[in-house]
Scaffold this motif. Structure first.
Motif, PDB file in Angstrom:
ATOM      1  N   ALA A  10       0.846  -1.195   0.000  1.00  0.00           N
ATOM      2  CA  ALA A  10       0.000   0.000   0.000  1.00  0.00           C
ATOM      3  C   ALA A  10       0.880   1.244   0.000  1.00  0.00           C
ATOM      4  O   ALA A  10       1.672   1.452   0.923  1.00  0.00           O
ATOM      5  N   ASP A  11       0.745   2.047  -1.043  1.00  0.00           N
ATOM      6  CA  ASP A  11       1.514   3.288  -1.167  1.00  0.00           C
ATOM      7  C   ASP A  11       0.739   4.211  -2.104  1.00  0.00           C
ATOM      8  O   ASP A  11       0.221   3.751  -3.132  1.00  0.00           O
ATOM      9  N   ASP A  12       0.669   5.493  -1.774  1.00  0.00           N
ATOM     10  CA  ASP A  12      -0.107   6.405  -2.613  1.00  0.00           C
ATOM     11  C   ASP A  12       0.674   6.938  -3.806  1.00  0.00           C
ATOM     12  O   ASP A  12       0.111   7.654  -4.631  1.00  0.00           O
ATOM     13  N   ASP A  13       1.947   6.570  -3.934  1.00  0.00           N
ATOM     14  CA  ASP A  13       2.777   6.995  -5.063  1.00  0.00           C
ATOM     15  C   ASP A  13       2.755   5.913  -6.143  1.00  0.00           C
ATOM     16  O   ASP A  13       3.314   4.827  -5.939  1.00  0.00           O
ATOM     17  N   ALA A  34      -2.540  -1.349  -3.266  1.00  0.00           N
ATOM     18  CA  ALA A  34      -3.553  -0.403  -2.805  1.00  0.00           C
ATOM     19  C   ALA A  34      -2.944   0.987  -2.810  1.00  0.00           C
ATOM     20  O   ALA A  34      -1.760   1.159  -2.509  1.00  0.00           O
ATOM     21  N   ARG A  35      -3.774   2.000  -3.146  1.00  0.00           N
ATOM     22  CA  ARG A  35      -3.308   3.379  -3.192  1.00  0.00           C
ATOM     23  C   ARG A  35      -3.718   4.162  -1.936  1.00  0.00           C
ATOM     24  O   ARG A  35      -3.206   5.250  -1.699  1.00  0.00           O
ATOM     25  N   THR A  36      -4.658   3.632  -1.170  1.00  0.00           N
ATOM     26  CA  THR A  36      -5.123   4.306   0.045  1.00  0.00           C
ATOM     27  C   THR A  36      -5.223   3.292   1.185  1.00  0.00           C
ATOM     28  O   THR A  36      -5.305   2.081   0.958  1.00  0.00           O
ATOM     29  N   GLY A  37      -5.260   3.820   2.410  1.00  0.00           N
ATOM     30  CA  GLY A  37      -5.423   2.943   3.554  1.00  0.00           C
ATOM     31  C   GLY A  37      -6.759   2.240   3.551  1.00  0.00           C
ATOM     32  O   GLY A  37      -6.867   1.066   3.913  1.00  0.00           O
ATOM     33  N   VAL A  51       2.413 -11.135   4.168  1.00  0.00           N
ATOM     34  CA  VAL A  51       3.058  -9.914   4.673  1.00  0.00           C
ATOM     35  C   VAL A  51       2.310  -8.702   4.112  1.00  0.00           C
ATOM     36  O   VAL A  51       1.845  -8.728   2.968  1.00  0.00           O
ATOM     37  N   LEU A  52       2.222  -7.639   4.924  1.00  0.00           N
ATOM     38  CA  LEU A  52       1.689  -6.357   4.470  1.00  0.00           C
ATOM     39  C   LEU A  52       2.821  -5.343   4.462  1.00  0.00           C
ATOM     40  O   LEU A  52       3.506  -5.169   5.472  1.00  0.00           O
ATOM     41  N   VAL A  53       3.026  -4.679   3.318  1.00  0.00           N
ATOM     42  CA  VAL A  53       4.048  -3.646   3.184  1.00  0.00           C
ATOM     43  C   VAL A  53       3.308  -2.319   3.057  1.00  0.00           C
ATOM     44  O   VAL A  53       2.657  -2.055   2.042  1.00  0.00           O
ATOM     45  N   LEU A  54       3.400  -1.474   4.087  1.00  0.00           N
ATOM     46  CA  LEU A  54       2.559  -0.284   4.172  1.00  0.00           C
ATOM     47  C   LEU A  54       3.397   0.988   4.225  1.00  0.00           C
ATOM     48  O   LEU A  54       4.305   1.102   5.057  1.00  0.00           O
ATOM     49  N   PRO A  59      -2.663   9.402   2.567  1.00  0.00           N
ATOM     50  CA  PRO A  59      -3.713  10.353   2.952  1.00  0.00           C
ATOM     51  C   PRO A  59      -4.884   9.658   3.629  1.00  0.00           C
ATOM     52  O   PRO A  59      -5.110   8.471   3.459  1.00  0.00           O
ATOM     53  N   ARG A  60      -5.603  10.429   4.425  1.00  0.00           N
ATOM     54  CA  ARG A  60      -6.784   9.983   5.168  1.00  0.00           C
ATOM     55  C   ARG A  60      -6.419   8.881   6.175  1.00  0.00           C
ATOM     56  O   ARG A  60      -6.068   9.204   7.297  1.00  0.00           O
ATOM     57  N   MET A  61      -6.465   7.636   5.815  1.00  0.00           N
ATOM     58  CA  MET A  61      -6.035   6.578   6.729  1.00  0.00           C
ATOM     59  C   MET A  61      -4.568   6.269   6.450  1.00  0.00           C
ATOM     60  O   MET A  61      -4.234   5.668   5.433  1.00  0.00           O
ATOM     61  N   ASP A  62      -3.669   6.684   7.345  1.00  0.00           N
ATOM     62  CA  ASP A  62      -2.250   6.447   7.113  1.00  0.00           C
ATOM     63  C   ASP A  62      -1.876   5.018   7.503  1.00  0.00           C
ATOM     64  O   ASP A  62      -2.703   4.247   7.999  1.00  0.00           O
ATOM     65  N   GLY A  63      -0.619   4.656   7.283  1.00  0.00           N
ATOM     66  CA  GLY A  63      -0.185   3.294   7.519  1.00  0.00           C
ATOM     67  C   GLY A  63      -0.310   2.857   8.965  1.00  0.00           C
ATOM     68  O   GLY A  63      -0.708   1.726   9.253  1.00  0.00           O
ATOM     69  N   ARG A  64       0.016   3.761   9.893  1.00  0.00           N
ATOM     70  CA  ARG A  64      -0.082   3.403  11.308  1.00  0.00           C
ATOM     71  C   ARG A  64      -1.539   3.168  11.712  1.00  0.00           C
ATOM     72  O   ARG A  64      -1.840   2.210  12.443  1.00  0.00           O
TER      73      ARG A  64
END
Length: 230
Positions: A10-13, A34-37, A51-54, A59-64
């Motif tokens: 998941a990364d927005d870039d 995924a582009r958003t949380g 594994v999840l790579v976050l 934006p909006r829902m961040d990785g944490r």
């Protein structure tokens, strides 16, 4: 022959996503993106990943926040954070949110691959794959549910809905939140949630003496353990 690793990135870039996917798939890692949380959370409800790579700064829902939400739902999937935030405080916040590993940008692709492979071998947290409310039990690996020892014949979408309700119990959940959890940013136009809740009630409550799925008028729904009878 070893099992093929399946991960969610998941990364927005979009450029970072494309580079990660190309490299990891070349090394025989199955990758969902995924582009958003919110989109990542929806995919986690529908699929099982090793594994999840976050990315932390989405934006909006961040990785944490995403990681915290998954841990509260009972997810034990190893999480690796990718981030440009490299202070000790940032790392501590990441681990407190439930992360298993932390990789600071820029990083070497080979190191990311190594860390993903190492995380996929961890089993200590993955053993915690059961949620319960009273006599209701959800087995996340097999996607099965039972109440009072009786198996509930649920469709995958009914199980997804029940999973979310159990993870959030006893909190009252709004219709909007449920729709987002099930369908992300593109909920169906028809009254699909009302129909799905009706179907779930037929399986979860109708065969038993006391209902667990409660409606709070004007607020939403919640899942409660039946009160003991005097």
């Amino acid at each position: 022959m070893s099992k093929q690793i399946k991960i969610l990135v998941a990364d927005d870039d979009p450029q970072i996503l494309e580079g990660l996917v190309d490299y990891l798939e070349f090394h025989e890692i199955l990758v969902d993106c995924a582009r958003t949380g919110e989109q990542a959370l929806n995919l986690c409800h529908s699929n099982r990943y090793d594994v999840l790579v976050l990315d932390v700064m989405m934006p909006r829902m961040d990785g944490r926040s995403l990681c915290q939400a998954l841990r509260q739902e009972g997810s034990a999937t190893p999480v690796l954070f990718l981030t440009a935030l490299d202070t000790l405080e940032d790392k501590i916040l990441g681990f407190e949110a439930g992360a298993d590993d932390y990789l600071v940008k820029p990083f070497a692709m080979a190191e990311l691959l190594y860390r993903i492979r190492a995380l996929s071998q961890r089993v200590s947290r993955q053993q915690v794959r059961r949620l319960s409310v009273g006599s209701l039990e959800l087995h996340l690996d097999s996607q099965q549910a039972s109440r009072e020892g009786q198996e509930l014949p649920l469709t995958p979408q009914m199980f997804q809905l029940l999973h979310y309700l159990v993870a959030q119990s006893p909190r009252v959940i709004s219709r909007t939140e449920l729709e987002q959890a099930l369908w992300g940013e593109e909920p169906p136009e028809s009254d699909a949630l009302r129909s799905l809740l009706y179907q779930l009630r037929q399986k979860l409550d109708k065969p038993f003496a006391h209902p667990m799925l409660q409606t709070r008028r004007g607020q939403g729904v919640c899942l409660l353990e039946p009160e003991p009878q005097s």
